[in-house]
Motif scaffolding. Sequence first.
Motif, PDB file in Angstrom:
ATOM      1  N   MET A   1     -68.366  15.829 -18.193  1.00 59.29           N
ATOM      2  CA  MET A   1     -67.254  16.218 -17.712  1.00 59.29           C
ATOM      3  C   MET A   1     -66.268  16.150 -19.289  1.00 59.29           C
ATOM      4  O   MET A   1     -65.504  17.007 -19.709  1.00 59.29           O
ATOM      5  N   ILE A   2     -66.631  15.015 -19.925  1.00 59.11           N
ATOM      6  CA  ILE A   2     -65.997  14.839 -21.142  1.00 59.11           C
ATOM      7  C   ILE A   2     -66.224  16.061 -22.110  1.00 59.11           C
ATOM      8  O   ILE A   2     -65.342  16.545 -23.082  1.00 59.11           O
ATOM      9  N   LYS A   3     -67.377  16.359 -22.224  1.00 58.07           N
ATOM     10  CA  LYS A   3     -67.923  17.363 -23.064  1.00 58.07           C
ATOM     11  C   LYS A   3     -67.159  18.732 -22.781  1.00 58.07           C
ATOM     12  O   LYS A   3     -66.859  19.563 -23.596  1.00 58.07           O
ATOM     13  N   LYS A   4     -67.087  18.912 -21.531  1.00 54.72           N
ATOM     14  CA  LYS A   4     -66.287  20.474 -20.963  1.00 54.72           C
ATOM     15  C   LYS A   4     -64.996  20.200 -21.486  1.00 54.72           C
ATOM     16  O   LYS A   4     -64.538  21.259 -22.110  1.00 54.72           O
ATOM     17  N   TYR A   5     -64.260  19.066 -21.168  1.00 53.81           N
ATOM     18  CA  TYR A   5     -62.886  19.149 -21.628  1.00 53.81           C
ATOM     19  C   TYR A   5     -62.785  19.280 -23.432  1.00 53.81           C
ATOM     20  O   TYR A   5     -62.024  20.095 -23.757  1.00 53.81           O
ATOM     21  N   PHE A   6     -63.626  18.749 -24.127  1.00 59.33           N
ATOM     22  CA  PHE A   6     -63.512  18.755 -25.485  1.00 59.33           C
ATOM     23  C   PHE A   6     -63.832  20.277 -26.089  1.00 59.33           C
ATOM     24  O   PHE A   6     -63.052  20.916 -26.783  1.00 59.33           O
ATOM     25  N   LEU A   7     -64.894  20.953 -25.235  1.00 64.69           N
ATOM     26  CA  LEU A   7     -65.233  22.257 -25.838  1.00 64.69           C
ATOM     27  C   LEU A   7     -63.992  23.110 -25.393  1.00 64.69           C
ATOM     28  O   LEU A   7     -63.666  24.165 -26.288  1.00 64.69           O
ATOM     29  N   LEU A   8     -63.230  22.976 -24.127  1.00 62.79           N
ATOM     30  CA  LEU A   8     -61.904  23.879 -23.896  1.00 62.79           C
ATOM     31  C   LEU A   8     -60.869  23.470 -24.837  1.00 62.79           C
ATOM     32  O   LEU A   8     -60.199  24.538 -25.353  1.00 62.79           O
ATOM     33  N   LEU A   9     -60.748  22.264 -25.214  1.00 58.87           N
ATOM     34  CA  LEU A   9     -59.732  22.112 -26.181  1.00 58.87           C
ATOM     35  C   LEU A   9     -60.001  22.615 -27.420  1.00 58.87           C
ATOM     36  O   LEU A   9     -58.963  22.989 -28.208  1.00 58.87           O
ATOM     37  N   TRP A  10     -61.274  22.470 -27.910  1.00 60.91           N
ATOM     38  CA  TRP A  10     -61.701  23.066 -29.399  1.00 60.91           C
ATOM     39  C   TRP A  10     -61.427  24.474 -29.410  1.00 60.91           C
ATOM     40  O   TRP A  10     -60.877  25.118 -30.351  1.00 60.91           O
ATOM     41  N   ILE A  11     -61.680  25.408 -28.326  1.00 56.78           N
ATOM     42  CA  ILE A  11     -61.626  26.645 -28.107  1.00 56.78           C
ATOM     43  C   ILE A  11     -60.053  27.071 -28.350  1.00 56.78           C
ATOM     44  O   ILE A  11     -59.684  28.086 -29.211  1.00 56.78           O
ATOM     45  N   SER A  12     -59.417  26.255 -27.557  1.00 54.57           N
ATOM     46  CA  SER A  12     -57.910  26.570 -27.708  1.00 54.57           C
ATOM     47  C   SER A  12     -57.531  26.211 -29.147  1.00 54.57           C
ATOM     48  O   SER A  12     -56.556  27.092 -29.698  1.00 54.57           O
ATOM     49  N   LEU A 196     -60.255   8.200 -17.441  1.00 54.72           N
ATOM     50  CA  LEU A 196     -61.027   7.161 -17.125  1.00 54.72           C
ATOM     51  C   LEU A 196     -60.548   5.941 -16.543  1.00 54.72           C
ATOM     52  O   LEU A 196     -60.958   5.215 -15.629  1.00 54.72           O
ATOM     53  N   VAL A 197     -59.092   5.642 -16.946  1.00 51.90           N
ATOM     54  CA  VAL A 197     -58.398   4.450 -16.199  1.00 51.90           C
ATOM     55  C   VAL A 197     -58.061   4.828 -14.667  1.00 51.90           C
ATOM     56  O   VAL A 197     -58.239   4.116 -13.735  1.00 51.90           O
ATOM     57  N   PHE A 198     -57.843   6.097 -14.599  1.00 45.87           N
ATOM     58  CA  PHE A 198     -57.269   6.284 -13.330  1.00 45.87           C
ATOM     59  C   PHE A 198     -58.517   6.416 -12.540  1.00 45.87           C
ATOM     60  O   PHE A 198     -58.559   5.951 -11.202  1.00 45.87           O
ATOM     61  N   THR A 199     -59.595   6.960 -12.890  1.00 48.46           N
ATOM     62  CA  THR A 199     -60.784   6.863 -12.098  1.00 48.46           C
ATOM     63  C   THR A 199     -61.302   5.613 -11.781  1.00 48.46           C
ATOM     64  O   THR A 199     -61.837   5.389 -10.429  1.00 48.46           O
ATOM     65  N   PHE A 200     -61.375   4.807 -12.890  1.00 45.16           N
ATOM     66  CA  PHE A 200     -61.657   3.402 -12.712  1.00 45.16           C
ATOM     67  C   PHE A 200     -60.717   2.615 -11.462  1.00 45.16           C
ATOM     68  O   PHE A 200     -61.407   1.881 -10.528  1.00 45.16           O
ATOM     69  N   LEU A 201     -59.447   2.750 -11.567  1.00 38.51           N
ATOM     70  CA  LEU A 201     -58.549   2.241 -10.464  1.00 38.51           C
ATOM     71  C   LEU A 201     -58.776   2.568  -9.076  1.00 38.51           C
ATOM     72  O   LEU A 201     -58.796   1.897  -8.034  1.00 38.51           O
ATOM     73  N   VAL A 202     -59.216   4.043  -9.135  1.00 40.30           N
ATOM     74  CA  VAL A 202     -59.368   4.657  -7.855  1.00 40.30           C
ATOM     75  C   VAL A 202     -60.696   4.168  -7.078  1.00 40.30           C
ATOM     76  O   VAL A 202     -60.740   3.705  -5.937  1.00 40.30           O
ATOM     77  N   ASP A 203     -61.867   4.335  -7.917  1.00 37.63           N
ATOM     78  CA  ASP A 203     -63.038   4.240  -7.341  1.00 37.63           C
ATOM     79  C   ASP A 203     -63.446   2.849  -7.270  1.00 37.63           C
ATOM     80  O   ASP A 203     -64.126   2.227  -6.299  1.00 37.63           O
ATOM     81  N   LYS A 204     -63.188   1.963  -8.261  1.00 38.84           N
ATOM     82  CA  LYS A 204     -63.107   0.427  -8.069  1.00 38.84           C
ATOM     83  C   LYS A 204     -62.240  -0.326  -7.702  1.00 38.84           C
ATOM     84  O   LYS A 204     -62.533  -1.102  -6.771  1.00 38.84           O
TER      85      LYS A 204
END
Length: 553
Positions: A1-12, A196-204
Amino acid sequence: MIKKYFLLLWISFLASSYSYGQLITEQKDLMEVSDEVNLSSPYHTTLTFFYNLEEENFHPDKAAKTFNLKGAETLNGNQLSVKLKQIFEGKGVIIRTSSIPNEQNYRDTLSGSDQIFYFDRTKLPGVFLEKTGNQWMFSSFTVGQINSLHRETYPYGTAKLLDLLPKIGNEEYLGFHLWQLVGFLILIFLVFLSHLVFTFLVDKGLLYVLKRLGYGYIGENYLLPIARITSFYFIVLLLALFLPVLQLPTEIWAWIIVIINTLKPLLITVIFYKIVDVIAAYFSKLAERTESTLDDQLVPLIRKTLKAFVIIIGTLFVLKEGLNLDIIPFLTGLSIGGVAIALAAQDTIKNFFGSVMIFLDRPFQVGDWITSGDLDGTVEEVGFRSTRVRTFRNSVMYIPNGKIADATIDNHGLRQYRRFYTTITITYDTPPELVEEFVKGLRAIVTSHPKTRKDTFHVYFNNLSSFSLDIMFYIFFEVPTWAEELECRHEILIQIMKLAETLEVRFAFPTQTVHMETFPEKKSLSPEYDSDIKRYQAKLGQFMQEELRKKEN
């Protein structure tokens, strides 16, 4: 997921670099403006303002001369000019010199032929040029709005970053300043960190608490998908808050704004779409607590209706906020077209309101046995358009709800008691004393049966027909279904036959009997009854004791 975000932002990032150089090429005509301030037309005023705020030729004092500061002399024109340029860039307003009128006496036909010029009525409705004397200048109204517009464009103190980030360095790499690249990397880090923080708060956190409270299934299947979509929405808000600070090329930033403004209502629509499932699950639990089955059928219809409503409203907001389309003419067209559609679909609308009346009045529910004219069967499903009934031939009938709403419905499923009526015929040669005891036995059968109505039943010797003595047998069963009614009938009829056999009562049927004199060598075919009533009473008592003993065993 992180790699996908980084690729999209780098294309922009790369796309922004290319478009920035392209925009500089389009604005070469700005360099041809003389040092003198020219405000003779909207075209020259615009060139004067933006040219004197370019990095290579930064003269905010000359750009400030394009402002009509009448009534606002205490304001700092240099700071206002810089802020106004930042507003144009933050809002993604593209300035193309070819589209700006080069007429000294230009009039705006959309504003009642006033001598004003709007750059973008949608994004900046309060920013416009106005002819004052022989000069075209930013109106005093626009000047008074600059500070508030700047706070709106860069809210929550992000405007301070416009002063802090450039101090990192202005060296250019790939068409960007160093401070823009650093800010871009910081933004990427903040996006990943917040996710990551939001996912941690929700999942955990949230999911752990729900499991401890016994709502783990609801948390995993309903709340967790909503929380994840909400995290993406917060990321979009974060990008919308900090990306304007990076001062990306206007043409690229204009497209990014469209994407962000589209994602906001789109993600909110998805969130409410998921919330509908939570609401439907709650109503399903409530429906399970009721005896009615119609509300069980109503819950899926409510879920589908709410989801359709969310999709329609969400689509309108996406068109309005994301694509900046005026939805008022669209809604007007729908209202006009709706009249034509309503005329063409009168039966469909009638069936829809018929279904509404069925759900409100509840004349029947799923599982009820109903009759109406040729209709005779069990209700299987109630939809928005039609009702499905399973007939006793095992075929399926679909009846429009509009017709059902206007028809007379006999709902056998709502009966509290089920009537059983029959006539018991016995032969004419039965003595009156035996008839009386037989009737008493019939009444005892009714009162001893566990599923008969004890307060209302009628068992009487009430007719002398052509071939029999008729006893009316009129009772009610307290059972909810037809199958249970048939079972009770079976039990009662078996008891009647046993009683008749015990008392030696013969049932009559249509016959013709020829009576002949009794010959000494042959007895008569007619039975001989004992006139002693005590004997019949003893037999009845013996019958009742045997039945009572069978029930106890």
